[in-house]
Design a protein around this motif. Sequence first.
Motif: not given
Length: 169
Positions: A166-168, A162, A91
């Motif tokens: 925290c974006k995957q 994520p 992420c």
Amino acid sequence: MRNFSRYAAVAAVAGLALTGCGDESGTGTPPPTQTTSTPPTLPTVTPSPPPTALPLTVSRTGGFAGLDDQVLIGADGVATVSKRGKQTIRCKLDPSLLTTITTAAQQVDWPNLVATKPATKHPDDLIVAVSANGKTARLEDPKVKPLVAPVSQLLTEANIPPGKRCKQL
């Protein structure tokens, strides 16, 4: 005769003056001529660059639940997250969180940390540790104090795996 004594006096003075112009050995040989050569070079000392803050690894092991989590944060802000029994994911950290972690990691005196794996202190001991530049320390070690808040923020607010910070990928 008067001219002769004058010449003799001048010759004597010139002879005395010339005796002071030889080399110190008294051999009367002229000094060697100076050649043009490059001056000796001194060894240069190139300072080693300061240790970098990233990549940084945060691990959380042990505890009552038997955790075994690891987050590897790269310089590009990509976090690789592994948890026991779950698939490893990647992420992208929120830029403000990455800046906070990087700034805190740069404040740690990594060269003076001992390169040892943190050991459990008691049964069910939960170890949260950080590693960078080949060194590892428990989060409660005073030498890594600047990382306490950012790592806690990483493990809670980023909801790893994520979440909203925290974006995957």
